[in-house]
Design a protein around this motif. Structure first.
Motif, PDB file in Angstrom:
ATOM      1  N   VAL A   1      19.219  -4.684  21.790  1.00  0.00           N
ATOM      2  CA  VAL A   1      19.173  -6.069  21.300  1.00  0.00           C
ATOM      3  C   VAL A   1      18.657  -6.990  22.402  1.00  0.00           C
ATOM      4  O   VAL A   1      17.785  -7.839  22.182  1.00  0.00           O
ATOM      5  CB  VAL A   1      20.568  -6.531  20.822  1.00  0.00           C
ATOM      6  CG1 VAL A   1      20.545  -8.021  20.491  1.00  0.00           C
ATOM      7  CG2 VAL A   1      21.004  -5.729  19.604  1.00  0.00           C
TER       8      VAL A   1
ATOM      9  N   HIS B   1      14.728  -5.960  23.317  1.00  0.00           N
ATOM     10  CA  HIS B   1      13.732  -6.102  22.253  1.00  0.00           C
ATOM     11  C   HIS B   1      13.833  -7.423  21.482  1.00  0.00           C
ATOM     12  O   HIS B   1      12.837  -7.843  20.879  1.00  0.00           O
ATOM     13  CB  HIS B   1      13.844  -4.930  21.277  1.00  0.00           C
ATOM     14  CG  HIS B   1      13.601  -3.600  21.907  1.00  0.00           C
ATOM     15  ND1 HIS B   1      12.374  -3.234  22.432  1.00  0.00           N
ATOM     16  CD2 HIS B   1      14.435  -2.538  22.127  1.00  0.00           C
ATOM     17  CE1 HIS B   1      12.449  -2.012  22.942  1.00  0.00           C
ATOM     18  NE2 HIS B   1      13.685  -1.569  22.769  1.00  0.00           N
ATOM     19  N   GLU B   2      14.996  -8.053  21.494  1.00  0.00           N
ATOM     20  CA  GLU B   2      15.174  -9.254  20.679  1.00  0.00           C
ATOM     21  C   GLU B   2      15.592 -10.482  21.479  1.00  0.00           C
ATOM     22  O   GLU B   2      15.527 -11.607  20.981  1.00  0.00           O
ATOM     23  CB  GLU B   2      16.199  -8.983  19.573  1.00  0.00           C
ATOM     24  CG  GLU B   2      15.810  -7.811  18.684  1.00  0.00           C
ATOM     25  CD  GLU B   2      16.870  -7.496  17.649  1.00  0.00           C
ATOM     26  OE1 GLU B   2      17.316  -8.432  16.968  1.00  0.00           O
ATOM     27  OE2 GLU B   2      17.262  -6.308  17.537  1.00  0.00           O
TER      28      GLU B   2
ATOM     29  N   ALA C   1      19.512 -13.317  20.221  1.00  0.00           N
ATOM     30  CA  ALA C   1      19.652 -12.459  19.043  1.00  0.00           C
ATOM     31  C   ALA C   1      21.121 -12.119  18.765  1.00  0.00           C
ATOM     32  O   ALA C   1      21.470 -11.767  17.641  1.00  0.00           O
ATOM     33  CB  ALA C   1      18.853 -11.174  19.230  1.00  0.00           C
TER      34      ALA C   1
ATOM     35  N   LYS D   1      22.313 -14.043  15.938  1.00  0.00           N
ATOM     36  CA  LYS D   1      21.569 -13.951  14.683  1.00  0.00           C
ATOM     37  C   LYS D   1      22.522 -14.163  13.513  1.00  0.00           C
ATOM     38  O   LYS D   1      23.591 -13.556  13.442  1.00  0.00           O
ATOM     39  CB  LYS D   1      20.942 -12.556  14.544  1.00  0.00           C
ATOM     40  CG  LYS D   1      19.513 -12.451  15.002  1.00  0.00           C
ATOM     41  CD  LYS D   1      18.958 -11.083  14.640  1.00  0.00           C
ATOM     42  CE  LYS D   1      17.489 -10.974  14.969  1.00  0.00           C
ATOM     43  NZ  LYS D   1      16.956  -9.652  14.580  1.00  0.00           N
TER      44      LYS D   1
ATOM     45  N   HIS E   1      12.994  -7.152  14.047  1.00  0.00           N
ATOM     46  CA  HIS E   1      12.592  -8.255  14.919  1.00  0.00           C
ATOM     47  C   HIS E   1      11.078  -8.403  14.902  1.00  0.00           C
ATOM     48  O   HIS E   1      10.349  -7.451  14.643  1.00  0.00           O
ATOM     49  CB  HIS E   1      13.061  -7.965  16.350  1.00  0.00           C
ATOM     50  CG  HIS E   1      12.757  -9.055  17.328  1.00  0.00           C
ATOM     51  ND1 HIS E   1      13.289 -10.317  17.226  1.00  0.00           N
ATOM     52  CD2 HIS E   1      11.950  -9.062  18.418  1.00  0.00           C
ATOM     53  CE1 HIS E   1      12.843 -11.061  18.223  1.00  0.00           C
ATOM     54  NE2 HIS E   1      12.022 -10.326  18.962  1.00  0.00           N
TER      55      HIS E   1
ATOM     56  N   LYS F   1       9.977  -9.030  10.534  1.00  0.00           N
ATOM     57  CA  LYS F   1      11.121  -9.843  10.133  1.00  0.00           C
ATOM     58  C   LYS F   1      11.075 -10.133   8.632  1.00  0.00           C
ATOM     59  O   LYS F   1      10.023 -10.500   8.084  1.00  0.00           O
ATOM     60  CB  LYS F   1      11.088 -11.158  10.925  1.00  0.00           C
ATOM     61  CG  LYS F   1      12.343 -11.976  10.846  1.00  0.00           C
ATOM     62  CD  LYS F   1      12.236 -13.175  11.788  1.00  0.00           C
ATOM     63  CE  LYS F   1      13.511 -13.997  11.759  1.00  0.00           C
ATOM     64  NZ  LYS F   1      13.420 -15.162  12.680  1.00  0.00           N
TER      65      LYS F   1
END
Length: 320
Positions: free
Chosen positions: A78, A81-82, A86, A89, A166, A170
């Motif tokens: 997480v 990559h995000e 995130a 979220k 992501h 999305k």
């Protein structure tokens, strides 16, 4: 005149002042209704719990709906990559929705509590009018069922937002877009996907939640020789943490099934035909451990969020 007693003149009475008997009955301030106090305190506690617990809730859902059981790997994925944001979220809807739902929880619980205390007083229980463990569980269960009207759709939307890919893949632009797409695919009932399971989870979870809190704060009060209203926020914190742990230990397998069903598709895209299909799939993929996957970060989260929630609620109830 003989026999007439002498009297000092009486002070003049200002006709603008109320009668002395009325002055005694006027309160220092207009009291807030018990229901209103619990609603405001619950809303404040709910928002606090979301701020403290949302990152851990995201980890819980990711672990529940994937085959991974490595918490650190999920955290790393997480983060890398995000990005750090995130972890929040899907927090916008819960921040408002959980504030409302916790407001409902505490209002309903304390209304049921008063009813049980009145019943106990009439029957002259040996332990006085205080709630028994079973009564606290039933009052908490009723609060959970009432709360499910809000929490069912809110958790459904949050689950979909937490699980979406992501970047370019999305699926939803945000909570409102998620709602719009769900309604387009399945109508308004689609927002209440897996609702019977959500109701069962809420009854069991909040029954354990409130029963554990009432038992622990009563025991701590007796140990310290204090009334509940005399206990500080720091003294409430461990009781709230224990309540949160009881919430999840008592209901986690139901929540796993609920998350799988809420993350599933609609109509021909649905992977699970019914609740039993989700139960069987969970068993085949992980056995008994499959029903407890993701519990560790959830217990960390709930210790923080529930402690903060109850500490905030108890303090706000004192102030109002």
């Amino acid at each position: 005149m003989q026999g007439q007693a002498s009297h000092s003149p009486l002070p003049a009475i200002d006709s603008r002042l109320p009668a002395p008997s009325l002055i005694k009955t006027l309160p220092d301030k207009v009291p807030v209704s018990i229901a209103g106090r619990d609603a405001v305190a619950g809303a404040a506690g709910g928002m606090t719990s979301v701020l403290l617990g949302q990152p851990f809730d995201l980890l819980k859902v990711r672990l529940q709906t994937t085959n991974s059981s490595n918490v650190l790997r999920v955290v790393k994925d997480v983060w890398v990559h995000e990005g750090p944001l995130a972890f929040y979220k899907g927090a916008a809807i819960p921040f408002l929705g959980v504030g409302l739902s916790v407001s409902i929880q505490f209002s309903v619980f304390h209304s049921c509590r008063q009813a049980f205390e009145g019943l106990n007083s009439q029957k002259r229980r040996a332990y006085g009018n205080r709630l028994s463990g079973g009564q606290a569980y039933l009052a908490g269960g009723a609060a959970g069922v009432a709360n499910s009207i809000i929490s069912g759709p809110v958790e459904h939307i949050r689950t979909r937002l937490q699980l979406q890919p992501h970047g370019a893949a999305k699926l939803y632009a945000g909570p409102l877009d998620c709602i719009r797409q769900i309604v387009r695919q399945a109508g308004l009932p689609g927002l209440f996907k897996a609702y019977p399971v959500a109701v069962a989870r809420e009854f069991q979870a909040y029954g354990c939640y409130f029963a554990a809190f009432e038992a622990s704060i009563r025991s701590l009060g007796q140990l310290r020789g204090k009334e509940r209203k005399e206990m500080s926020a720091l003294e409430v914190v461990p009781c709230g943490a224990l309540a949160g742990i009881a919430f999840w230990v008592g209901s986690y397998p139901i929540d796993v099934v609920k998350s799988k069903l809420q993350a599933d598709g609609f109509g021909v895209d649905a992977r699970y035909r019914n609740v039993w299909a989700a139960v069987v799939d969970t068993w085949h993929r992980g056995g008994m451990r499959g029903f407890w996957r993701g519990l560790s970060p959830t217990l960390v989260r709930t210790s923080l969020s529930s402690a903060g929630c109850f500490a905030m609620v108890e303090q706000v109830r004192k102030l109002i």
